[in-house]
Design a protein around this motif. Structure first.
Motif, PDB file in Angstrom:
ATOM      1  N   LYS A   1       0.833  -1.209  -0.014  1.00 17.54           N
ATOM      2  CA  LYS A   1       0.148  -0.221   0.131  1.00 17.54           C
ATOM      3  C   LYS A   1       0.921   1.309   0.079  1.00 17.54           C
ATOM      4  CE  LYS A   1      -3.869  -0.185   2.350  1.00 17.54           C
ATOM      5  NZ  LYS A   1      -4.825  -0.270   3.406  1.00 17.54           N
TER       6      LYS A   1
ATOM      7  N   ASP B   1     -11.264   0.247  -6.950  1.00 15.97           N
ATOM      8  CA  ASP B   1     -11.354  -0.381  -5.506  1.00 15.97           C
ATOM      9  C   ASP B   1     -10.027  -0.019  -4.841  1.00 15.97           C
ATOM     10  OD1 ASP B   1     -14.203  -0.570  -5.775  1.00 15.97           O
ATOM     11  OD2 ASP B   1     -13.844  -2.790  -6.589  1.00 15.97           O
ATOM     12  N   ASP B   2      -8.867  -0.217  -5.674  1.00 14.66           N
ATOM     13  CA  ASP B   2      -7.739  -0.214  -5.079  1.00 14.66           C
ATOM     14  C   ASP B   2      -6.966   1.292  -4.549  1.00 14.66           C
ATOM     15  OD1 ASP B   2      -7.514  -2.926  -5.190  1.00 14.66           O
ATOM     16  OD2 ASP B   2      -6.954  -2.749  -7.367  1.00 14.66           O
TER      17      ASP B   2
ATOM     18  N   VAL C   1      -7.946   5.147  -2.691  1.00 17.02           N
ATOM     19  CA  VAL C   1      -8.663   5.963  -1.992  1.00 17.02           C
ATOM     20  C   VAL C   1      -7.935   7.274  -2.293  1.00 17.02           C
ATOM     21  CG1 VAL C   1      -9.286   6.486   0.379  1.00 17.02           C
ATOM     22  CG2 VAL C   1      -9.080   3.908  -0.452  1.00 17.02           C
TER      23      VAL C   1
ATOM     24  N   SER D   1      -8.167  11.667  -1.165  1.00 22.11           N
ATOM     25  CA  SER D   1      -8.932  12.603  -0.555  1.00 22.11           C
ATOM     26  C   SER D   1      -9.610  13.519  -1.367  1.00 22.11           C
ATOM     27  CB  SER D   1      -7.707  13.418   0.538  1.00 22.11           C
ATOM     28  OG  SER D   1      -6.704  13.936  -0.494  1.00 22.11           O
TER      29      SER D   1
ATOM     30  N   GLU E   1      -4.187   6.787  -1.595  1.00 21.42           N
ATOM     31  CA  GLU E   1      -3.583   5.658  -1.030  1.00 21.42           C
ATOM     32  C   GLU E   1      -3.702   4.506  -1.957  1.00 21.42           C
ATOM     33  OE1 GLU E   1      -3.811   4.502   3.537  1.00 21.42           O
ATOM     34  OE2 GLU E   1      -5.673   3.428   2.288  1.00 21.42           O
TER      35      GLU E   1
END
Length: 242
Positions: free
Chosen positions: A44, A82-83, A85, A87, A116
């Protein structure tokens, strides 16, 4: 990637539970501990993207263009929505309205987004970081190693800690011509997870340092690892044998 697993059991001394009420009859208190070390198969990556312009709208537009190129490029690494994220956009004023002479100075505005991204192939971490730097990503803030078998490995560490407690109890009881009876209490189960780098050199005996033969650590000696640790406190009845 082939998964390599190393099991480490720690034999801690007999302990007394300060915050638990022990039974009045004969008993034995032990702490079982275990650690499972594995090679990660995922990662990650946390990074920040920003653009600086003289106007807030211009900074935001420049950031959007940067992010579009970034997202399009992530497809080559089999990274899906989906992988990722992300802000919300944050716009900060970075310049000053007036300089020391009192004359008006141009203000600058920075548009910022933090991402992320989960990479499902550990072998492509270097390729992804190179791609991000080529996309003028401002800062790669953290790389965390992960395992797709997280739950199974944590459960394995717990089971090994349980077995470790049983072994310790039996060894200690046998040393005093006693026998371990039923379980009285089970408490203070602690599980932890950590990722980082390890080297086989750290496992060599300390005596190698004493005779000045301890080898130099090279960059290719370091290996990404994940550590799953578990500990459990157990009180057993203790039966005296004839």
């Amino acid at each position: 990637m082939k998964l390599t697993t190393a099991i480490v059991l720690f034999f801690a001394p007999l302990i007394t539970f300060a915050n638990s009420s022990l039974p009045a009859n004969r008993h034995i208190s032990v702490q079982g501990t275990a650690e499972v070390l594995v090679e990660p198969d995922m990662a990650k990556i946390l990074f920040k993207v920003n653009s600086v312009k003289n106007e807030p709208k211009a900074a935001n537009n420049a950031l959007e263009n940067k992010v579009k190129l970034l997202i399009d490029g992530l497809n080559q690494f089999e990274i899906t929505a989906d992988d990722v994220v992300a802000s919300n956009v944050k716009i900060e004023k970075t310049g000053m309205d007036y300089i020391e002479t009192g004359d008006q100075a141009l203000s600058e505005y920075s548009a910022i987004r933090t991402f992320e991204v989960t990479l499902n192939s550990i072998a492509r971490v270097s390729d992804l970081t190179d791609f991000l730097l080529n996309q003028e990503v401002n800062a790669i803030q953290n790389i965390e190693f992960l395992s797709s078998k997280f739950e199974q490995l944590q459960a394995q560490a717990i089971q090994l800690a349980i077995e470790d407690a049983k072994i310790k109890a039996n060894v200690l009881a046998d040393s005093f011509n006693a026998k371990v009876g039923e379980v009285r209490t089970i408490s203070s189960t602690k599980n932890s997870y950590d990722s980082g780098f390890s080297t086989a050199i750290t496992k060599m005996h300390r005596s190698q340092q004493d005779n000045n033969s301890f080898p130099q650590i090279r960059s290719n000696d370091l290996h990404a690892t994940i550590s799953f640790k578990s500990s459990i406190n157990v009180v057993f009845d203790l039966e005296i044998t004839d």
